[in-house]
Write a protein that holds these residues in place. Sequence first.
Motif, PDB file in Angstrom:
ATOM      1  N   PHE A   5       0.849  -1.174   0.000  1.00  0.00           N
ATOM      2  CA  PHE A   5       0.000   0.000   0.000  1.00  0.00           C
ATOM      3  C   PHE A   5       0.895   1.237   0.000  1.00  0.00           C
ATOM      4  N   GLU A   6       0.348   2.359  -0.426  1.00  0.00           N
ATOM      5  CA  GLU A   6       1.118   3.602  -0.379  1.00  0.00           C
ATOM      6  C   GLU A   6       1.424   3.942   1.077  1.00  0.00           C
ATOM      7  N   HIS A   7       2.692   4.134   1.392  1.00  0.00           N
ATOM      8  CA  HIS A   7       3.070   4.406   2.765  1.00  0.00           C
ATOM      9  C   HIS A   7       4.106   5.520   2.822  1.00  0.00           C
ATOM     10  N   ARG A   8       4.165   6.172   3.965  1.00  0.00           N
ATOM     11  CA  ARG A   8       5.153   7.231   4.163  1.00  0.00           C
ATOM     12  C   ARG A   8       6.233   6.850   5.163  1.00  0.00           C
ATOM     13  N   ASP A   9       6.083   5.725   5.815  1.00  0.00           N
ATOM     14  CA  ASP A   9       7.089   5.322   6.790  1.00  0.00           C
ATOM     15  C   ASP A   9       6.943   3.838   7.095  1.00  0.00           C
ATOM     16  N   ILE A  10       8.075   3.182   7.365  1.00  0.00           N
ATOM     17  CA  ILE A  10       8.119   1.806   7.842  1.00  0.00           C
ATOM     18  C   ILE A  10       8.999   1.787   9.086  1.00  0.00           C
ATOM     19  N   GLN A  11       8.513   1.184  10.155  1.00  0.00           N
ATOM     20  CA  GLN A  11       9.288   1.120  11.385  1.00  0.00           C
ATOM     21  C   GLN A  11       9.239  -0.281  11.962  1.00  0.00           C
ATOM     22  N   LEU A  12      10.346  -0.693  12.537  1.00  0.00           N
ATOM     23  CA  LEU A  12      10.420  -1.971  13.232  1.00  0.00           C
ATOM     24  C   LEU A  12      10.019  -1.769  14.687  1.00  0.00           C
ATOM     25  N   ILE A  13       9.184  -2.653  15.198  1.00  0.00           N
ATOM     26  CA  ILE A  13       8.927  -2.712  16.636  1.00  0.00           C
ATOM     27  C   ILE A  13       9.817  -3.827  17.166  1.00  0.00           C
ATOM     28  N   ALA A  14      10.920  -3.454  17.751  1.00  0.00           N
ATOM     29  CA  ALA A  14      11.890  -4.454  18.200  1.00  0.00           C
ATOM     30  C   ALA A  14      11.282  -5.337  19.276  1.00  0.00           C
ATOM     31  N   ALA A  15      11.633  -6.611  19.241  1.00  0.00           N
ATOM     32  CA  ALA A  15      11.151  -7.556  20.251  1.00  0.00           C
ATOM     33  C   ALA A  15      11.363  -6.996  21.653  1.00  0.00           C
ATOM     34  N   ARG A  16      10.316  -7.061  22.461  1.00  0.00           N
ATOM     35  CA  ARG A  16      10.313  -6.624  23.858  1.00  0.00           C
ATOM     36  C   ARG A  16      10.266  -5.109  24.020  1.00  0.00           C
ATOM     37  N   HIS A  17      10.160  -4.356  22.931  1.00  0.00           N
ATOM     38  CA  HIS A  17      10.195  -2.898  22.999  1.00  0.00           C
ATOM     39  C   HIS A  17       8.925  -2.306  22.380  1.00  0.00           C
ATOM     40  N   GLY A  18       8.829  -0.977  22.480  1.00  0.00           N
ATOM     41  CA  GLY A  18       7.646  -0.291  21.990  1.00  0.00           C
ATOM     42  C   GLY A  18       7.968   0.750  20.948  1.00  0.00           C
ATOM     43  N   LYS A  19       6.917   1.213  20.272  1.00  0.00           N
ATOM     44  CA  LYS A  19       7.039   2.245  19.249  1.00  0.00           C
ATOM     45  C   LYS A  19       5.703   2.971  19.177  1.00  0.00           C
ATOM     46  N   ALA A  20       5.750   4.279  18.981  1.00  0.00           N
ATOM     47  CA  ALA A  20       4.530   5.061  18.813  1.00  0.00           C
ATOM     48  C   ALA A  20       4.651   5.916  17.561  1.00  0.00           C
ATOM     49  N   VAL A  21       3.494   6.194  16.937  1.00  0.00           N
ATOM     50  CA  VAL A  21       3.447   7.002  15.720  1.00  0.00           C
ATOM     51  C   VAL A  21       2.301   7.999  15.842  1.00  0.00           C
ATOM     52  N   ARG A  22       2.390   9.061  15.051  1.00  0.00           N
ATOM     53  CA  ARG A  22       1.293  10.027  14.971  1.00  0.00           C
ATOM     54  C   ARG A  22       0.621   9.869  13.618  1.00  0.00           C
ATOM     55  N   LEU A  23      -0.683   9.717  13.614  1.00  0.00           N
ATOM     56  CA  LEU A  23      -1.456   9.577  12.392  1.00  0.00           C
ATOM     57  C   LEU A  23      -2.369  10.776  12.209  1.00  0.00           C
ATOM     58  N   ALA A  24      -2.479  11.235  10.970  1.00  0.00           N
ATOM     59  CA  ALA A  24      -3.488  12.222  10.629  1.00  0.00           C
ATOM     60  C   ALA A  24      -4.792  11.500  10.325  1.00  0.00           C
ATOM     61  N   LYS A  25      -5.906  12.164  10.575  1.00  0.00           N
ATOM     62  CA  LYS A  25      -7.199  11.575  10.265  1.00  0.00           C
ATOM     63  C   LYS A  25      -7.211  11.112   8.811  1.00  0.00           C
ATOM     64  N   GLY A  26      -7.633   9.868   8.565  1.00  0.00           N
ATOM     65  CA  GLY A  26      -7.685   9.312   7.218  1.00  0.00           C
ATOM     66  C   GLY A  26      -6.483   8.476   6.846  1.00  0.00           C
ATOM     67  N   GLU A  27      -5.370   8.645   7.583  1.00  0.00           N
ATOM     68  CA  GLU A  27      -4.231   7.751   7.398  1.00  0.00           C
ATOM     69  C   GLU A  27      -4.521   6.434   8.109  1.00  0.00           C
ATOM     70  N   ALA A  28      -3.618   5.473   7.945  1.00  0.00           N
ATOM     71  CA  ALA A  28      -3.800   4.172   8.591  1.00  0.00           C
ATOM     72  C   ALA A  28      -2.448   3.618   8.998  1.00  0.00           C
ATOM     73  N   VAL A  29      -2.467   2.668   9.904  1.00  0.00           N
ATOM     74  CA  VAL A  29      -1.252   1.966  10.295  1.00  0.00           C
ATOM     75  C   VAL A  29      -1.470   0.474  10.063  1.00  0.00           C
ATOM     76  N   GLN A  30      -0.516  -0.138   9.408  1.00  0.00           N
ATOM     77  CA  GLN A  30      -0.520  -1.577   9.136  1.00  0.00           C
ATOM     78  C   GLN A  30       0.434  -2.238  10.125  1.00  0.00           C
ATOM     79  N   VAL A  31      -0.056  -3.221  10.856  1.00  0.00           N
ATOM     80  CA  VAL A  31       0.757  -3.938  11.844  1.00  0.00           C
ATOM     81  C   VAL A  31       1.001  -5.338  11.316  1.00  0.00           C
ATOM     82  N   LEU A  32       2.263  -5.666  11.047  1.00  0.00           N
ATOM     83  CA  LEU A  32       2.624  -6.942  10.440  1.00  0.00           C
ATOM     84  C   LEU A  32       3.258  -7.865  11.469  1.00  0.00           C
ATOM     85  N   ASN A  33       2.764  -9.084  11.520  1.00  0.00           N
ATOM     86  CA  ASN A  33       3.339 -10.117  12.364  1.00  0.00           C
ATOM     87  C   ASN A  33       4.411 -10.831  11.542  1.00  0.00           C
TER      88      ASN A  33
END
Length: 225
Positions: A5-33
């Motif tokens: 999908f069209e995306h503006r950023d890709i980030q790794l959520i490292a094992a045992r750690h956290g990550k936060a993002v800011r989304l504008a209304k209408g954007e989406a976040v894809q969480v991949l296992n």
Amino acid sequence: MSAEFEHRDIQLIAARHGKAVRLAKGEAVQVLNLHGTQVVDCWAYNADDVSEYMCMEATRVWNQRLNPQVGDSFITSQRHPILTLVADTSPGVHDTFMAACDARRYELLGCTEPHRNCHDNLFEGMAELGVKLPHGNLASFNIFMNIQVQPDGRTLKTLPVVTRPGDYIILRAEMDCYVAFSACPQDIVSIQGQGDNTPRDAELRILTSGFPQVKLQGAWVPEEV
């Protein structure tokens, strides 16, 4: 693996750690296992007022479901939609019941040394964005977590995840918001897959277009008798 999908950023959520993002209304976040084995805890906050947060109790009332399916929204403490589940390639097994792990949880599990935990990961991820939360929040949306309601209708059973490598969900923002994630560090209770209970990396992508669109549904109300 994941559809593109069209995306503006890709980030790794490292094992045992956290990550936060800011989304504008209408954007989406894809969480991949990535490995098909990892539980990912999720929280969301109104970007204009972080005292308004994604609330599992209000979400269950709104959808009249124990766990969400595609088309369902997550609702805030002020009863506003904040995220909508617009795609899910996994078996659809997620959890809204179990509290996020915290330091006290690991003490109760017998840990005598500090143990990484989802609650601290939430605060760390938000701090990376310069955001200080006004209070803690143990009530997370536990993506890919396998908690089964038993036949008696009241007992819960904790089981390992049933996802596959590359399975993902997509959450669309219904307001400007912060969304925080934790690649759950749990390695004592058997929730991670493959039987070895080893926390692993996950991935998130901030999507701008091309992802499925579903109509925002209103709150459930009883049918007229």
